[in-house]
Design an enzyme around this catalytic site. Structure first.
Site, PDB file in Angstrom:
ATOM      1  N   ASP D  83       0.799  -1.225   0.000  1.00 20.09           N
ATOM      2  CA  ASP D  83       0.000   0.000   0.000  1.00 20.09           C
ATOM      3  C   ASP D  83       0.835   1.281   0.000  1.00 20.09           C
ATOM      4  O   ASP D  83       0.483   2.240  -0.684  1.00 20.09           O
ATOM      5  CB  ASP D  83      -1.057  -0.008   1.120  1.00 20.09           C
ATOM      6  CG  ASP D  83      -0.492  -0.180   2.513  1.00 20.09           C
ATOM      7  OD1 ASP D  83       0.717  -0.423   2.633  1.00 20.09           O
ATOM      8  OD2 ASP D  83      -1.269  -0.079   3.480  1.00 20.09           O
ATOM      9  N   THR D 107      11.428   4.171   4.964  1.00 15.92           N
ATOM     10  CA  THR D 107      10.825   2.860   4.774  1.00 15.92           C
ATOM     11  C   THR D 107       9.335   3.023   5.021  1.00 15.92           C
ATOM     12  O   THR D 107       8.900   4.046   5.564  1.00 15.92           O
ATOM     13  CB  THR D 107      11.470   1.837   5.734  1.00 15.92           C
ATOM     14  OG1 THR D 107      11.119   0.528   5.317  1.00 15.92           O
ATOM     15  CG2 THR D 107      11.000   2.057   7.163  1.00 15.92           C
ATOM     16  N   HIS D 155     -22.956  -8.825  47.831  1.00 14.50           N
ATOM     17  CA  HIS D 155     -23.511 -10.101  47.345  1.00 14.50           C
ATOM     18  C   HIS D 155     -24.907  -9.894  46.755  1.00 14.50           C
ATOM     19  O   HIS D 155     -25.700 -10.818  46.728  1.00 14.50           O
ATOM     20  CB  HIS D 155     -23.583 -11.150  48.457  1.00 14.50           C
ATOM     21  CG  HIS D 155     -22.339 -11.284  49.267  1.00 14.50           C
ATOM     22  ND1 HIS D 155     -21.430 -12.286  49.060  1.00 14.50           N
ATOM     23  CD2 HIS D 155     -21.850 -10.517  50.274  1.00 14.50           C
ATOM     24  CE1 HIS D 155     -20.433 -12.147  49.939  1.00 14.50           C
ATOM     25  NE2 HIS D 155     -20.660 -11.083  50.669  1.00 14.50           N
ATOM     26  N   SER D 285     -40.739  -3.694  24.354  1.00 11.54           N
ATOM     27  CA  SER D 285     -40.797  -5.057  23.853  1.00 11.54           C
ATOM     28  C   SER D 285     -41.866  -5.145  22.795  1.00 11.54           C
ATOM     29  O   SER D 285     -42.922  -4.517  22.908  1.00 11.54           O
ATOM     30  CB  SER D 285     -41.129  -6.018  25.004  1.00 11.54           C
ATOM     31  OG  SER D 285     -41.695  -7.210  24.506  1.00 11.54           O
ATOM     32  N   ARG D 299     -26.671  -2.423  26.554  1.00 13.90           N
ATOM     33  CA  ARG D 299     -25.831  -2.269  25.356  1.00 13.90           C
ATOM     34  C   ARG D 299     -24.392  -1.929  25.728  1.00 13.90           C
ATOM     35  O   ARG D 299     -23.451  -2.428  25.105  1.00 13.90           O
ATOM     36  CB  ARG D 299     -26.398  -1.188  24.439  1.00 13.90           C
ATOM     37  CG  ARG D 299     -25.639  -1.096  23.128  1.00 13.90           C
ATOM     38  CD  ARG D 299     -26.168  -0.012  22.221  1.00 13.90           C
ATOM     39  NE  ARG D 299     -27.473  -0.367  21.696  1.00 13.90           N
ATOM     40  CZ  ARG D 299     -28.324   0.515  21.167  1.00 13.90           C
ATOM     41  NH1 ARG D 299     -27.998   1.796  21.096  1.00 13.90           N
ATOM     42  NH2 ARG D 299     -29.483   0.116  20.702  1.00 13.90           N
ATOM     43  N   ARG D 325      11.255  -6.755  12.744  1.00  8.53           N
ATOM     44  CA  ARG D 325       9.838  -6.566  12.437  1.00  8.53           C
ATOM     45  C   ARG D 325       9.313  -7.728  11.617  1.00  8.53           C
ATOM     46  O   ARG D 325       9.924  -8.135  10.655  1.00  8.53           O
ATOM     47  CB  ARG D 325       9.617  -5.295  11.621  1.00  8.53           C
ATOM     48  CG  ARG D 325       8.172  -4.846  11.559  1.00  8.53           C
ATOM     49  CD  ARG D 325       7.398  -5.298  10.329  1.00  8.53           C
ATOM     50  NE  ARG D 325       6.016  -4.872  10.465  1.00  8.53           N
ATOM     51  CZ  ARG D 325       5.453  -3.900   9.755  1.00  8.53           C
ATOM     52  NH1 ARG D 325       6.121  -3.318   8.817  1.00  8.53           N
ATOM     53  NH2 ARG D 325       4.209  -3.562   9.979  1.00  8.53           N
ATOM     54  N   ARG D 334      -4.903  -2.902  12.028  1.00  9.17           N
ATOM     55  CA  ARG D 334      -5.927  -2.175  11.277  1.00  9.17           C
ATOM     56  C   ARG D 334      -7.313  -2.378  11.906  1.00  9.17           C
ATOM     57  O   ARG D 334      -8.190  -1.541  11.788  1.00  9.17           O
ATOM     58  CB  ARG D 334      -5.988  -2.654   9.828  1.00  9.17           C
ATOM     59  CG  ARG D 334      -4.760  -2.306   8.984  1.00  9.17           C
ATOM     60  CD  ARG D 334      -4.837  -3.024   7.633  1.00  9.17           C
ATOM     61  NE  ARG D 334      -3.577  -2.994   6.897  1.00  9.17           N
ATOM     62  CZ  ARG D 334      -3.294  -2.127   5.919  1.00  9.17           C
ATOM     63  NH1 ARG D 334      -4.191  -1.238   5.558  1.00  9.17           N
ATOM     64  NH2 ARG D 334      -2.129  -2.169   5.305  1.00  9.17           N
TER      65      ARG D 334
END
Lengths: 476, 476, 476, 476
Positions: D83, D107, D155, D285, D299, D325, D334
């Site tokens: 890329d 690089t 608890h 509901s 959520r 590396r 990514r």
């Protein structure tokens, strides 16, 4: 029954044999700390004016502290299903004048959580010292090999040259980051203190007739007696399990760094460039007598794999503590914290042994450098061509073709590669360099010097002591 | 030194006290299985004509099998850094005529991996039996409470009615899925067999002068002697660690199911509908004497949290085994497999104890049903209105308003709610139902009956034995 | 706004470009399946005699099925905060005579969970086909290279010889285990069916006036229309999330197998023995034009690392579903299931491309065999010495010394190594073998033949079709 | 094709709609940063005297920066499978006089890693601001409710009283710990800088004819241009992935804290004591119109469960980066980094919405306090009895019996409980307290005041701005 007829965790039985952590994490040490916490509480309550706590009671507690009857304790717990109350009852029987005031105003977590804080602090202190030694050993190795040129490897393929010592700085830097995380944990760790059943300190408010200032002082007094400078202002029944998350994260990051280092060593041993220590009488394989396996580095990777999973346990335990406290943390913390600390200890011992005996196989290292030199020289050609104004993309493309053709053919000399007229302007400069590998290694020496002097040594020197020169011997 | 002065894993010291797994997973059992594997190998080699294996050697091996000197073994391993060779040497000294042929043609994994197969098989067999008992207890509970109507809960909020026993079927079904996974593991588990250093069986080909058929028979013979019907056709040095992944996945799925069940019990105990067993002398809290905590269910959740992380270890160990074998698996499998099996055992013991003493607090259960009845009746009104041709969305919307207004106001009766003329056509039908809660619970009884008869009992009955009536007592 | 100005998941945008899974997992496909499920429900209710469901309504529903207004849907959901009701309202507006009976008796999970069942089934079917192709490719490779002798490697160090094809069978066997796990998931997957709000089927009992047999038939009818043969007998509001655990476990075990294979390839490429395909115009490095990196195999390892973590999510989601249902599963399943399937797809595409272009670099392979031959011959010497009655331990010890001295010295010939009189009796036999490497590879050829014929081909052949000859091209 | 016909990650499509992070993490932003990095590099190289970098080239680069042809880019990458080189070529075509010097000496990781540093910094900055707002909202809630007495719960069972606001401080403290971890990451984050292919800076040494000081200045110049004050001294090709571990650890610790908070809210909503905001038109509901579900809190728990697994990915990626590396990090980073940041954003949005609309249902809260008061009064009795010198264990035991009998019987008044003569001395004092619940809540008010003033506000106030008063509206 012989102990071998019962399962034992290999962390204790194999990998941490002889480690002081085994005592720090023992039932005995826990019991003594619980009793000490009860003594500190009584002392502080007395200091602040609670008359029901007598001098006699405190003396009795101190005298009885070391006297532990394990079978009585186990029987009591079997009956009560509550370990703190079991200890409380048994200790109470040993010091009758204190029986009525042991644990006065406290909830179980006063002893449990605060003892955990102390145990963790002591264990972390021990581990930091060991980690500093390992870092020091890697630093020595880096210093010694900072000019030894070796083929750099990206994608496990030959790449621009580096030096053995500079590579060791990558290892040291990764470890150092974990060391500093653990050190920060140690310096920021908070004591749970005096908080009561739901963290409101209500029982102590009752004891001190609503005198908030005295309760605050009580909290501070016990914290200081336990040797802590920081304590939580807010808690439910327990200190927040976020603190455990921070601990375990530091250990897991260490495990990841150790695994990276040891995988590197294994690959380099496979390539013949590095040998982990192999002992005189060590056997590589029962079937293949000629084998010299990097089994120590492999063991580190294996142990690290388990340690790396611990944050899952710590994070989920934190997330699932309900309201002022649920017991979601109890059993799992008994495993997670001890095993995390022990596993770290085990890895450190092996890692130190490895680094202390690490052998660079210089003849192979330089042979590989020579083999790659023509290709590395092409990289220089790329730079020179760009300097001379040749379009970088175009140069990259031609060099790529030259190089891939040579790889395909095998054993092509630099002379042959650069025979095309495209290289006319740079050929001499490239040839001139090819005989001095260190020139291809950029700033490795300076980077190593700078890193060791500015980052590594200042961080670890406060931890190093004379006797740290001793080398680690492994049992298994 | 007292054993309490050294860290011990709580899995052995607290949660699995007295379990047969502690022996199955012990060094002693491993040692005996290794020696037995050497005996089987020698027997099979002799049967197939290897003259260097003598009857005398085999007899000596059998006679010496039980004689184990642990300190000699440890010293040998310290020297060789290779546990199989250490055992080999020590065993060889015990039976001098066999010393030359012990391990003949084999590699370490012949004893290590095959012994692991045997240990895992025996442990899984034990756990399946215990799991069947727990399932049977839940089945009994479901049968007993299948008609006891209770408020269903979605989002932890009141929802359409169900029955206590039907809810227990959800628990049983989740456990049953894990049970069947573990059972399938047991029945499909493969022996590693006779494979040699890199899985090629080359050393055995040499021993048998290239006679492939004899090597094949050797593999089959030893597999049969060890009591296995399936073995791997292909291996490197070890059996593929995919097999460990399958084992650990089954255990982790069990842990997830157990955690779900126990979290349900904890929430129901918080709502006053269910009590886990609370023992006569049990103490709930050291500070709050009135407490009755679901500490057993909480402990299951806590243990399960750790067990749930094990697939990470198993999967990564599988993924990181390089080529014919790296030692990435060694240390971590010593921890993962034993601890996975023990943790499962610990959870099963507690779970059985819980289910055996589970108390439905029926007065609270039915009180909650009565409180929700008006709202549940509205759900029936929705159905009747639709039956009568009222648009479903419109009906849903009006009923929603009626219900939310009532929730806001609190304590509104069904009569009041249905006073609007919109409900004229269905009001009587709804009132008629409201006095029979079981009518609101749909097919719970039939579902329970069908599930127990068709799915649960056929699966577990082969595992149940007479003595399985004994109840579990917990030590801590 | 251009789509590049908004974050997109790389699974869709890079690694699964063009995959049919992108549609299968899309909002559009979900919407169409939801509507189809409503049609099937209406049809079945009508068949069983519910007169409020008219033929006209069903026809309207079918006609409107494909007409989707996305912005209307989004606006509706923003208002209601409930995606099923939003779809219900919008669909109702499209078919007014059906508006009153869409979703009749159902709860959201009727469409959500059953649609998930269908989507997962279709995706798994697609993945099984792709996985069979990959297995077939590895089989071809193994067949072709089964006699190509190569240095076996344990601990990444040279070990007894094996063959390239036999090693590929280790890969195939690991993948095959995952394939069979996924296949079993596919064949045992259960439909959620018709269960109502808390799994009691109560609303349908009301609709059918308490006729249990009709409700049972309704459940069966819809299950059959959806193309399933198995359905859950017991459920809360949702099907048990244990089923998701089984799915994700199979995918993660596949990821582990793929990672092992690709790590092997990377190490072999580092050793110069194997090359993954490298395309004509591919660039290895922007700085080092001579580089040929195994970036495809590295990518598989990278993707697999994420996929391997998914069981944590699945297991915890299972464990945390409370009572008849909590929404703990909702958001996380939207991510976990889609991403697990897509990641599997991505890995399969790359893996197929790799295996299709895998090149054995035979000259290097045989060079390495020659280099190790003296040491391997020593292993044979060990066997012959044992055959001749020399004590195994003693032989092992002498050979170990011979070998380690040679390793230390470097470049020692077999002749030199065996010069000691200890080897007199076996020297000739060892020399005779050393020229025929395949003799050192044991039963590799037979093992490969047997595995391919008896295990691999019978498993995958039902999945292979003509067009599966096409090779995979990668986009990035 | 409509975008709904293709799978999209719900993080973008549902949970982070409209968030600025979607742009920060986009391909477009990445492309612009890459080009900017090339511009900075050229500028700095020119400043330091590299004559091949012309003013004209830099101007061209600046002018062409915003002009991006996505289809050209994709085609180029399909060809090169790289890329950075694809971007390099395409950008080069846009600015012909710069084509030869774009990326000079660099690089790929020069643009990739440094751009990641910038993207992460900007995203973290945005998230810190949002997190401060959430903390501020919780602080407001705590301040408002600090005196509202409520039943503490350990608890999940009633325990000593606390206040609603004090409990909110537990939440705030947990979040604050994560906030400070993330803040520390932000302030300690290091830039990768100018390092070359294997981290040796060799190519730049060539460019600057071995002038180390110039190379050092180049590194510093580009670091400063990018707005960073710290950079790594040591690197391989990439910055160490330990830095990613630190980031992801902070995010996961936040997720754990958020999950704990929202699970608390869900349990309190189940008990009727707290309501998360429920919108005017929201539907609870589809089957049960009377439902009011804590779906937002659910959520958060669901999203957090995924986020909590990310450290596994980060740690293993760190551990598996080989030598200078390997590409083990590429694909997985990514996903991991973008999804970790987005998931954090999603949770923060929902959490803010929840806290902004959190309703204490005071009537239920005080009803529960009244119900528990007799038992809580017994806890006071315990304290008074101890003060009067009664043995603590004995008092605990009698009170425990009194309480458990009352629990069993149900609805027992405090008068009845204390009728036994054992309580004679303390009865009046206990009665006197029972009418003032706040007295039972210990130091809750002071703790809240102190925590808000000393810990919370000083930490967040630097982040709060005027416009932060806006409330969050959720789309789905």
């Amino acid at each position: 029954m012989e102990s071998e007829a019962k399962w034992e965790s290999v962390l204790g039985a194999r990998y941490c044999r002889g480690s002081p952590l085994l005592y720090i994490l023992s039932e005995k040490n826990k019991t003594l700390i619980w009793r000490q916490l009860w003594i500190w509480l009584a002392e502080a309550e007395k200091e602040l004016g609670l008359t029901q706590v007598t001098e006699e009671a405190i003396i009795e507690m101190k005298n009885a502290k070391e006297s532990i009857d394990w079978s009585e304790l186990r029987a009591e717990e079997r009956k009560l299903k509550h370990d703190v109350m079991a200890h409380n009852h048994v200790y109470g029987r040993l010091c009758p004048s204190a029986a009525g005031i042991i644990h006065l105003g406290a909830t179980s977590c006063y002893v449990q959580d605060n003892a955990d804080c102390i145990v963790i602090r002591d264990a972390v202190h021990y581990l930091l010292n060991r980690m500093a030694i390992v870092l020091s050993r890697i630093g020595d190795f880096a210093e010694k090999t900072k000019s030894e040129v070796t083929v750099g490897r990206t994608h496990y393929q030959a790449a621009s040259l580096t030096t053995v010592g500079k590579r060791a700085c990558i290892w040291a830097q990764d470890l150092l980051i974990s060391f500093k995380e653990l050190e920060r944990f140690g310096s920021e760790q908070r004591f749970r203190g005096i908080k009561g059943a739901t963290g409101t300190q209500d029982s102590f408010m009752t004891l001190f007739d609503g005198d908030e200032e005295k309760v605050e002082r009580l909290d501070n007094l016990v914290t200081a007696k336990a040797g802590f400078t920081r304590r939580f202002a807010i808690s439910g029944q327990t200190y927040t399990r976020q603190q455990d998350v921070l601990l375990v994260n530091a250990l897991a990051s260490f495990a990841a760094a150790a695994k990276k280092i040891c995988m590197d060593i294994r690959v380099l041993q496979a390539m013949g460039e590095l040998w982990e220590p192999f002992e005189e009488s060590q056997i590589g394989s029962s079937a293949m007598p000629y084998k010299k396996n990097p089994m120590k580095s492999e063991r580190v990777c294996s142990l690290a794999r388990q340690l790396i999973t611990l944050p899952q346990t710590a994070l989920n335990t934190m997330a699932e503590q309900g309201l002022e406290r649920t017991l979601d943390d109890s059993a799992v913390r008994r495993m997670m914290i001890a095993e995390g600390l022990l596993n770290t200890n085990a890895i450190l011992l092996i890692l130190q042994n490895i680094v202390e005996g690490l052998t660079v196989r210089s003849s192979n290292v330089s042979k590989h450098v020579q083999e790659e030199m023509p290709f590395l020289a092409l990289e220089k050609a790329l730079m020179y061509l760009c300097q001379d104004g040749v379009d970088r993309q175009k140069a990259h493309s031609i060099i790529r073709t030259t190089a891939l053709e040579a790889k395909e053919k095998g054993n092509v000399s630099l002379e042959e590669m650069l025979s095309h007229s495209f290289y006319d302007e740079v050929r001499d400069r490239v040839f001139a360099l090819a005989s001095t590998p260190l020139v291809f290694a950029g700033r490795c020496v300076t980077q190593t010097d700078t890193f060791l002097a500015n980052e590594l040594l200042p961080s670890i020197s406060p931890y190093l002591k004379k006797k740290d020169d001793e080398k680690v011997q492994l049992d298994v």
